[in-house]
Design a protein around this motif. Structure first.
Motif, mmCIF file in Angstrom:
data_model
loop_
_atom_site.group_PDB
_atom_site.id
_atom_site.type_symbol
_atom_site.label_atom_id
_atom_site.label_comp_id
_atom_site.label_asym_id
_atom_site.label_seq_id
_atom_site.Cartn_x
_atom_site.Cartn_y
_atom_site.Cartn_z
ATOM 1 N N LEU A 108 -3.892 -68.281 -72.738
ATOM 2 C CA LEU A 108 -5.353 -68.210 -72.707
ATOM 3 C C LEU A 108 -5.944 -68.648 -74.044
ATOM 4 C CD1 LEU A 108 -7.979 -67.429 -71.279
ATOM 5 C CD2 LEU A 108 -7.632 -65.082 -72.091
ATOM 6 N N SER A 109 -5.331 -68.217 -75.136
ATOM 7 C CA SER A 109 -5.864 -68.572 -76.450
ATOM 8 C C SER A 109 -5.780 -70.078 -76.684
ATOM 9 C CB SER A 109 -5.101 -67.820 -77.541
ATOM 10 O OG SER A 109 -3.768 -68.291 -77.659
ATOM 11 N N ARG A 110 -4.747 -70.727 -76.151
ATOM 12 C CA ARG A 110 -4.634 -72.184 -76.310
ATOM 13 C C ARG A 110 -5.699 -72.919 -75.496
ATOM 14 N NH1 ARG A 110 1.921 -72.288 -75.479
ATOM 15 N NH2 ARG A 110 2.514 -71.669 -77.599
ATOM 16 N N LEU A 111 -5.966 -72.390 -74.302
ATOM 17 C CA LEU A 111 -6.957 -73.043 -73.438
ATOM 18 C C LEU A 111 -8.378 -72.822 -73.931
ATOM 19 C CD1 LEU A 111 -5.635 -72.088 -69.875
ATOM 20 C CD2 LEU A 111 -5.590 -74.349 -70.932
ATOM 21 N N ALA A 112 -8.620 -71.655 -74.512
ATOM 22 C CA ALA A 112 -9.988 -71.217 -74.791
ATOM 23 C C ALA A 112 -10.767 -72.223 -75.613
ATOM 24 C CB ALA A 112 -9.967 -69.865 -75.496
ATOM 25 N N ASN A 113 -10.115 -72.840 -76.600
ATOM 26 C CA ASN A 113 -10.839 -73.682 -77.538
ATOM 27 C C ASN A 113 -10.982 -75.121 -77.082
ATOM 28 O OD1 ASN A 113 -11.241 -71.683 -79.711
ATOM 29 N ND2 ASN A 113 -9.011 -71.629 -79.648
ATOM 30 N N ASN A 114 -10.422 -75.436 -75.920
ATOM 31 C CA ASN A 114 -10.591 -76.782 -75.381
ATOM 32 C C ASN A 114 -11.628 -76.833 -74.267
ATOM 33 O OD1 ASN A 114 -8.620 -78.009 -77.029
ATOM 34 N ND2 ASN A 114 -7.004 -77.237 -75.693
#
Length: 943
Positions: free
Chosen positions: A435-441
């Protein structure tokens, strides 16, 4: 307000005013037939007609001629003024005792029921003829008895000269599908109109929702509402009435979907669903329940298998469900509900154990499909109580969505899975990292922020991963209004927690190095920049290098570092993964932004194009938004203003939750409004930036906003307030220490100081800026300094030097491809030449007026025309120029825009430098050409 039915209403009014006429309006339940009829009856064109209205009732055995007799009951109020009644109307006495005082005596019986029926039909027609002009309205014809249908066919076959009939019905519920029980052919000389009332489109739903809520809703919210209600006005109204108005008017994305998902089925819809189910056989009901559980259009075979029926019984049950309109064929050979609320209503009637079993069957059947519908499998597994399967399918669905760039779906799935209380710590760690990897994209904001905040307080999340989650949370907070201060705190904490992950720690430091964040001084950012450069120099990880360069190179460029662009030219564009391409896109987007703020406009425009292309290819919607908003800013700076306000507003709607985009777009909208003299609109846009809370705003945007407000105040001759606003901007600039951002603020500050008798302060400011900028890459600020020296010289009446400086400044702005400040510098140049008595100086103002007008700077063009007229110069004859006829002339367009914005004639005169009398003439011409009767009507029409 009646929404989306203007054409239909006009058709009915036209037919109703040309009797004899027959108007037939068909449409499904809730589509707005009654609402349209009500609107029709209130039209002034029909004011002289006598209205008789009846409505059929859904009775098992309708009363003979019931709907027509119900309508005729109201004839008593018209009969005293009606023409004398034919004796045949006496046969109506037993049927309408309410009219007994007005009807002739009942004639003797004929002894033949067919003759009696014919005489009855003639009596009704004679009564209508005596009452004419009359409009007979029969609603819900599908519930009528056969006698009423035959009577109506009789009246339509031989209509009286001044009678109109209006019939409404649902074709899908008419026995045999024929509303009148036989084919209808209009009689010779009859005006006939048949309307099929369809659901509203997304724009219509948006308009209706706005009317019901008392404010505008976003296009995205309207699209979701349309999807949920199928555009049926009654369903839209019932849904909207169940919403919180403020929440609905500010909802977008996941927030809008969550808001609508939380709406319970309105009582009337629930009762209608229960009533419809009660009329089904057991097997047809089971098929309908299976469709409610599946939730998507499904084949007869799948519905039957979920319902537990044999193919033959399933087919028979489906035919009955379709015949009773419990289900519809939504696609070829796929069946479901008219809208999600209908499905939800049926789903709510299924007992818990039965519902769980249906979900279990659905999961078992869908498991054999190829490719597997992972999202559906996760949903059915969870509803069936198979939580392990739900986790497996849900995570696989999120991974699949992420792999094809559908970040919104992936994010939503992971948030949903992480909310499950039974997850193991290892599962929480794994999915939290995803989730943290997806959040900023992606562009989802508040929902993801809340999920990450919950994770940080979740005991199941291991300490090893908390730093990564905290870093992602900080990055998300940076995009949100009022979140910058909290973001810095989270990122600093994350950097301290990420000693075991130098790659992630480097990313956190690169964020803290960005100078545009809040009010931290440049020295603090430089400390972080140096640390990040050390990481870049030592790492061999290409992805990490690109990630850190995407922050550090633009940050260096913001600060005026002359090495930044040269370093950028050495960065390879070769990538070997989607993540590397995302970071390269981010590098280009951030460099475009830095170029826009310091004056490298051509390079910035090129970077915008490459950033959008790179981000689109790898599926990074947030980066696309950043690049597009920077593109709007560069279009303002480089004079590409055509339809710029429309583009900026559209992007604002799309990215309204994302601070970096919305603040920059608000700035551009404010500057455009200022150039047109729309002071109130400009002030509202500038306020939206948050210039008085710089700690939670984007610093260069705030500085430009201070400049914009000061410039607007100078245009209004409020010099003291302009100087105070400029001082506020300079205070922030000095505290921050990033002088390359001063290009827009310096000229208005110097002008404000000079106008308020502070020439020495103006000169000191220029000297201070020149000392600071001398070694920096700051093309816009350097040119602005030249313009500032011209302003000071002009106020000191040293017009020889002023001419030299303004000429140099205008050339400098043109080299930057900045036509608007170049034209302003040329106007100052012309003013100094005029004071010096140069013979051709006056002509410059005429040409500059055309330049400003072509840009769209209405106020500046008007000022130049006014100055030209004041010199006594004679404008060229208009002979040979085009006439505008019924079109608005350019000046009338300016007046119309200001009128629509609510300006008074006096305010328009001040903005456009015209006399009150001239403005009055323009206003009258505008109203005439736009075919509106008042300025208030024009304001309403423009909203």
């Amino acid at each position: 307000m009646l929404v989306g039915r203007a054409d239909e209403l006009r058709s009915l009014v036209s037919a109703g005013t040309r009797p004899p006429s027959v108007m037939m309006v068909e449409g499904e339940a809730g589509v707005g037939k009654t609402r349209l009829v009500t609107e029709l009856l209130g039209q002034p064109e029909l004011a002289g007609r006598r209205v008789l209205a009846g409505r059929s009732q859904p009775l098992r055995e309708p009363f003979p001629y019931g709907v027509v007799l119900e309508a005729l009951r109201d004839a008593g109020r018209y009969l005293p003024d009606a023409r004398p009644l034919n004796g045949v109307t006496g046969v109506l006495r037993p049927h309408l005792p309410e009219l007994g005082a007005h009807l002739p005596a009942t004639p003797p019986a004929l002894g033949d029921h067919r003759a009696e029926r014919h005489r009855f039909f003639r009596a009704v027609r004679e009564l209508l003829d005596a009452l004419s002009p009359v409009l007979l309205v029969v609603e819900d014809l599908h519930w009528c008895d056969d006698g009423s249908r035959q009577l109506l066919r009789f009246l339509m076959a031989e209509p009286t000269r001044d009678t109109s009939l209006l019939l409404t019905y649902r074709r899908e519920e008419v026995p045999g599908g024929i509303p009148l029980g036989g084919a209808y052919r209009p009689a010779v000389g009859t005006t006939s109109t048949v309307l099929q009332l369809r659901p509203l489109d997304a724009d219509g739903v948006r308009g209706l929702a706005g009317e019901l809520l008392g404010g505008e809703v976003s296009a995205e919210f309207a699209a979701l509402l349309h999807e949920r209600t199928a555009g049926i006005p009654f369903v839209v109204s019932e849904t909207v009435h169940a919403l919180d108005p403020q929440g609905a008017m500010h909802a977008d994305g996941m927030a809008a979907r969550r808001l609508l998902d939380a709406v319970e089925v309105p009582v009337l819809l629930r009762d209608a669903a229960v009533e419809r189910l009660a009329g089904l056989s057991v097997t047809a009901r089971r098929m309908t329940e299976a469709a409610a559980v599946l939730g998507v259009p499904a084949t007869s075979q799948l519905l039957g298998a979920v319902a537990g029926l044999t193919p033959r019984r399933a087919r028979q049950a489906l035919v009955l469900a379709l015949d009773r309109h419990a289900l519809l064929e939504l696609e070829d050979c796929r069946y479901g509900f008219r809208h999600p609320l209908a499905r939800q209503a049926v789903y709510g009637t299924i007992p818990g154990p039965d519902r769980q079993e249906l979900h279990r069957r659905a999961a078992c059947l869908l498991r054999d499909q190829s490719p597997k519908p992972l999202v559906q499998l996760a949903h059915h597994s969870r509803k069936a109580g198979a939580f392990a399967d739900a986790l497996t399918y849900g995570e696989a669905a999120a991974d699949a969505a992420a792999s094809i760039g559908d970040l919104a779906t992936a994010t939503e799935l992971l948030c949903s899975l992480l909310s499950e209380p039974g997850l193991a710590s290892s599962d929480v760690d794994r999915m939290a990292v995803k989730l943290s990897r997806l959040a900023n994209n992606g562009v989802a904001q508040h929902d993801v922020t809340s999920a990450l905040e919950r994770l940080l307080s979740d005991d199941r999340l291991s300490r090893t991963h908390s730093g990564q989650i905290r870093l992602s949370l900080g990055l998300l907070l940076m995009r949100q209004a009022g979140g910058l201060d909290a973001a810095r705190i989270q990122v600093e904490l994350a950097v301290n927690d990420l000693g075991h992950r130098p790659d992630l720690a480097g990313r956190g430091m690169a964020v803290l190095a960005q100078p545009w964040i809040g009010t931290s001084p440049l020295a603090e950012h430089l400390r972080w920049l140096d640390q990040v450069d050390d990481v870049i120099a030592t790492t061999t990880d290409r992805t990490l290098t690109l990630t850190l360069q995407a922050n550090n190179l633009p940050s260096r460029l913001h600060t005026g570092d002359r090495r930044a662009l040269a370093t950028m030219d050495t960065v390879s564009t070769a990538v070997s993964s989607a993540e590397q391409q995302r970071q390269l896109a981010r590098l280009h987007a951030n460099l475009a932004d830095a170029c826009a703020w310091i004056g490298h406009y051509r390079r910035g425009a090129s970077m915008v194009r490459s950033a959008v292309e790179l981000a689109s290819d790898c599926g990074a919607p947030y980066l696309i938004g950043i690049a597009r908003s920077t593109g709007v800013h560069i279009d303002w700076l480089t004079g590409r203003w055509d339809a710029l306000d429309d583009r900026a507003r559209a992007l604002f709607e799309e990215y309204r939750e994302l601070l970096p985009m919305t603040s920059e777009l608000s700035l551009v909208l404010g500057l455009l409004a200022t150039a047109r003299g729309e002071w109130d609109r400009a002030a509202a846009h500038f306020t939206a930036v948050g210039p008085d809370e710089p700690e939670n705003a984007v610093t260069p945007v705030v500085l430009a906003t201070h400049a914009g407000i000061a410039g607007m105040l100078l245009s209004q001759c409020d010099d003291e307030e302009a100087a105070a606003r400029a001082e506020a901007g300079l205070e922030l600039l000095r505290a921050k220490g990033v002088w390359p951002w001063a290009g827009e603020l310096l000229p208005v500050a110097v002008e404000a100081f000079c106008r308020t008798g502070r020439e020495e302060a103006a000169a000191a400011l220029v000297d201070e800026a020149e000392r600071t900028l001398s070694e920096l890459d700051a093309p816009l600020a350097i040119v602005a300094l030249v313009c500032c020296r011209g302003i000071i010289s002009a106020h000191r009446h040293d017009h020889v030097d002023a001419v030299k400086f303004f000429h140099e400044a205008s050339d400098g702005y043109e080299r930057l491809t900045a036509p608007y400040p170049a034209a302003l510098a040329k106007e100052r140049l012309a003013q100094s030449r005029l004071v010096m008595g140069e013979s051709d100086a006056a002509e410059s103002f005429s040409g500059l007026a055309d330049v400003f007008a072509e840009l769209g700077a209405t106020r500046d063009a008007a000022r130049c025309r006014h100055t030209y007229r004041a010199t006594g110069a004679v404008a060229p004859s208009r002979r040979g120029r085009r006439g505008y006829g019924d079109e608005l002339s350019p000046r009338e367009q300016d007046v119309a825009r200001l009128l629509a914005d609510g300006h008074t004639n006096r305010e328009i005169a001040e903005v456009l430098f015209l006399s009150r009398r001239t403005v009055e003439q323009h206003v009258a011409s505008v109203l005439r050409k736009l075919k509106v009767s008042s300025r208030g009507e024009l304001v309403t029409a423009s909203r």
